[in-house]
Design a protein around this motif. Structure first.
Motif, short mmCIF file in Angstrom:
data_model
loop_
_atom_site.label_atom_id
_atom_site.label_comp_id
_atom_site.label_asym_id
_atom_site.label_seq_id
_atom_site.Cartn_x
_atom_site.Cartn_y
_atom_site.Cartn_z
N GLY A 1 -4.74 -4.25 15.53
CA GLY A 1 -4.11 -3.36 14.56
C GLY A 1 -2.92 -2.61 15.09
N ASP A 2 -3.06 -2.01 16.27
CA ASP A 2 -1.96 -1.22 16.81
C ASP A 2 -0.79 -2.11 17.22
OD1 ASP A 2 -3.38 -2.36 18.87
OD2 ASP A 2 -3.27 -0.61 20.19
N TYR B 1 4.23 0.09 1.69
CA TYR B 1 3.96 -0.31 3.08
C TYR B 1 3.17 -1.60 3.13
CZ TYR B 1 4.99 4.55 4.48
OH TYR B 1 5.58 5.77 4.71
N THR B 2 3.27 -2.29 4.27
CA THR B 2 2.27 -3.25 4.71
C THR B 2 1.46 -2.57 5.81
OG1 THR B 2 3.52 -5.24 4.17
CG2 THR B 2 1.91 -5.43 5.94
N VAL B 3 0.15 -2.58 5.68
CA VAL B 3 -0.70 -1.79 6.59
C VAL B 3 -1.63 -2.70 7.39
CG1 VAL B 3 -0.62 0.22 5.08
CG2 VAL B 3 -2.48 -1.45 4.82
N PHE B 4 -2.09 -2.16 8.51
CA PHE B 4 -3.03 -2.87 9.37
C PHE B 4 -4.24 -1.99 9.65
CE2 PHE B 4 1.20 -4.58 10.29
CZ PHE B 4 0.99 -5.92 10.00
N ALA C 1 0.84 -1.21 0.00
CA ALA C 1 0.00 0.00 0.00
C ALA C 1 0.87 1.25 0.00
CB ALA C 1 -0.93 0.00 1.22
N TRP C 2 0.33 2.30 -0.58
CA TRP C 2 0.95 3.62 -0.47
C TRP C 2 0.22 4.41 0.61
CZ3 TRP C 2 0.29 4.46 -6.39
CH2 TRP C 2 1.22 3.67 -7.07
N ARG C 3 0.87 5.44 1.09
CA ARG C 3 0.33 6.22 2.21
C ARG C 3 -0.33 7.50 1.71
NH1 ARG C 3 3.49 6.69 7.86
NH2 ARG C 3 1.78 7.54 9.13
N THR C 4 -1.57 7.73 2.14
CA THR C 4 -2.28 8.96 1.85
C THR C 4 -3.04 9.40 3.10
OG1 THR C 4 -4.30 7.83 1.15
CG2 THR C 4 -2.64 8.22 -0.56
N ARG D 1 -3.44 1.63 9.73
CA ARG D 1 -2.26 1.95 10.53
C ARG D 1 -1.02 1.63 9.69
NH1 ARG D 1 -3.59 2.85 15.81
NH2 ARG D 1 -5.62 2.08 16.51
N PHE D 2 -0.08 2.57 9.68
CA PHE D 2 1.11 2.44 8.85
C PHE D 2 2.34 2.21 9.71
CE2 PHE D 2 -1.78 4.31 5.92
CZ PHE D 2 -1.35 3.94 4.65
N PRO D 3 2.93 1.02 9.63
CA PRO D 3 4.24 0.81 10.26
C PRO D 3 5.31 1.54 9.46
CG PRO D 3 3.09 -1.26 9.76
CD PRO D 3 2.40 -0.17 8.99
N SER D 4 6.57 1.23 9.73
CA SER D 4 7.66 1.76 8.91
C SER D 4 7.51 1.22 7.48
CB SER D 4 9.01 1.35 9.48
OG SER D 4 9.19 1.86 10.78
N PRO D 5 8.00 1.97 6.49
CA PRO D 5 7.93 1.46 5.10
C PRO D 5 8.82 0.24 4.92
CG PRO D 5 9.19 3.50 5.21
CD PRO D 5 8.59 3.31 6.56
N LEU D 6 8.57 -0.50 3.83
CA LEU D 6 9.26 -1.76 3.58
C LEU D 6 10.64 -1.59 2.96
CD1 LEU D 6 6.24 -3.82 2.17
CD2 LEU D 6 7.19 -3.89 4.49
#
Length: 258
Positions: free
Chosen positions: A227-228, A217-220, A97-100, A108-113
Motif C-alpha cells: 500500500g505505501d 483520488y485513486t486510493v490504496f 474515491a473522495w477523501r474523508t 492511503r491517499f496519493p496526490s489527487p487525480l
C-alpha cells in the motif's frame, strides 16, 4: 460518488466485467512491469466499463502508473461490493474515491487525480427547491446512493434520505416523482441524462448552488504490504505528469465539463 466514505467516487450497475490493461491479475510487487489490481464502479463520465479507457479517472491512473513502470488490471463492481472486495484484499486499490477522515484510517491517499467533483442537487423542473439553506429541505425525500460518502455538510443536516443502487436509479425515481431531490455529481447527472435517460432532458435540472467540490483520488490499502509503495509510486507518476503538462492535457480532453 462512492466511492462509502468519500468517492462516490461512483454509483453502479451490477457489472462484473473487466476492462483489463494487463492479462495478469497477480498482485503488484513494485517491480517494473508489475500489475496493480484496481477496481472501480460505474460513475460516468469519470469511470465506467463502457467508457474509453474506463473513463478519465482510470486513464489518468493508468498513465501515472505507466510513468513509473507499472501496469494495471481493472475490474468494475457496484460501489459497495468494490469497497468490500478491496477491504478483503482482492484489489490493491480503488479508482474514484473522495477523501474523508474516516477513509484515511483505512486507505492511503496519493496526490489527487486532477479531477474535481461538484456535488449538489437535481430536481424536477416543475418542482424546484431552494438549496442554499439545507434546513429548508427537511421533510423532503432525497435520493442518495448506497455506499457513497456524502458531503459532511449534507450529513450534518440529517435530512431524509432514500438510498438507491446507483445514480441512474435515482434519476429514474426522481423523474417518476418517487423522490423530491437527488444528491449527485453535476457531471454524472448531465452525462447519464445525455446518454441513458434522454426522456429527462429539460425535465430534470441541476440546482445552484452546489454543496461542495471534492477532488477525486485513486486510493490504496493501509493494511496490504504494497500500500505505501503504490501510494508513493502513483504520487510520483502524477507529479511527473503534472510537470510535463500531460495531466492537464488529459483533464482538458476527458473532463471538459469541469
Amino acid at each position: 460518488m462512492s466511492l462509502a466514505t468519500l468517492a462516490w467516487p461512483a454509483g453502479a450497475r451490477a457489472l462484473a466485467g473487466t476492462a483489463a490493461t494487463s492479462p495478469s491479475p497477480s498482485p503488484a510487487t513494485g517491480a517494473d512491469g508489475a500489475t496493480v489490481r484496481l477496481v472501480s464502479t460505474e460513475f460516468p463520465p469519470y469511470t465506467g466499463a463502457a467508457l474509453p479507457g474506463g473513463g478519465i479517472a482510470c486513464e489518468i491512473t493508468r498513465a501515472a502508473l505507466r510513468q513509473v513502470g507499472l501496469t494495471m488490471s481493472l475490474q468494475f463492481r457496484p460501489w459497495a461490493r468494490a469497497l468490500l472486495e478491496f477491504q478483503r484484499g482482492e484489489h490493491d486499490g480503488v479508482i474514484g474515491a473522495w477523501r474523508t477522515p474516516e477513509r484515511e484510517r483505512q486507505m492511503r491517499f496519493p496526490s489527487p487525480l486532477g479531477i474535481v467533483n461538484q456535488i449538489g442537487f437535481m430536481a424536477r423542473a416543475d418542482a424546484r427547491h431552494r438549496v442554499d439553506d439545507l434546513d429548508r429541505l427537511a421533510g423532503l425525500r432525497i435520493g442518495t446512493v448506497n455506499g457513497y460518502a456524502n458531503p459532511e455538510r449534507f450529513e450534518r443536516a440529517r435530512l431524509q434520505v432514500e438510498p438507491a443502487v446507483d445514480d441512474l436509479a435515482n434519476l429514474r425515481k426522481l423523474l417518476a416523482g418517487r423522490i423530491d431531490l437527488i444528491l449527485i455529481d453535476k457531471g454524472v447527472g448531465a452525462h447519464l441524462i445525455d446518454t441513458q435517460l434522454r426522456e429527462a432532458v429539460g425535465r430534470l435540472v441541476w440546482l445552484e448552488p452546489g454543496i461542495t467540490e471534492l477532488p477525486l483520488y485513486t486510493v490504496f490499502s493501509r493494511t496490504q504490504t504494497d500500500g505505501d509503495r503504490l501510494t508513493a509510486a502513483l504520487t510520483r507518476g502524477l507529479g511527473d505528469m503534472q510537470s510535463s503538462g500531460r495531466l492537464a492535457e488529459l483533464v482538458r480532453r476527458g473532463a471538459r465539463w469541469q
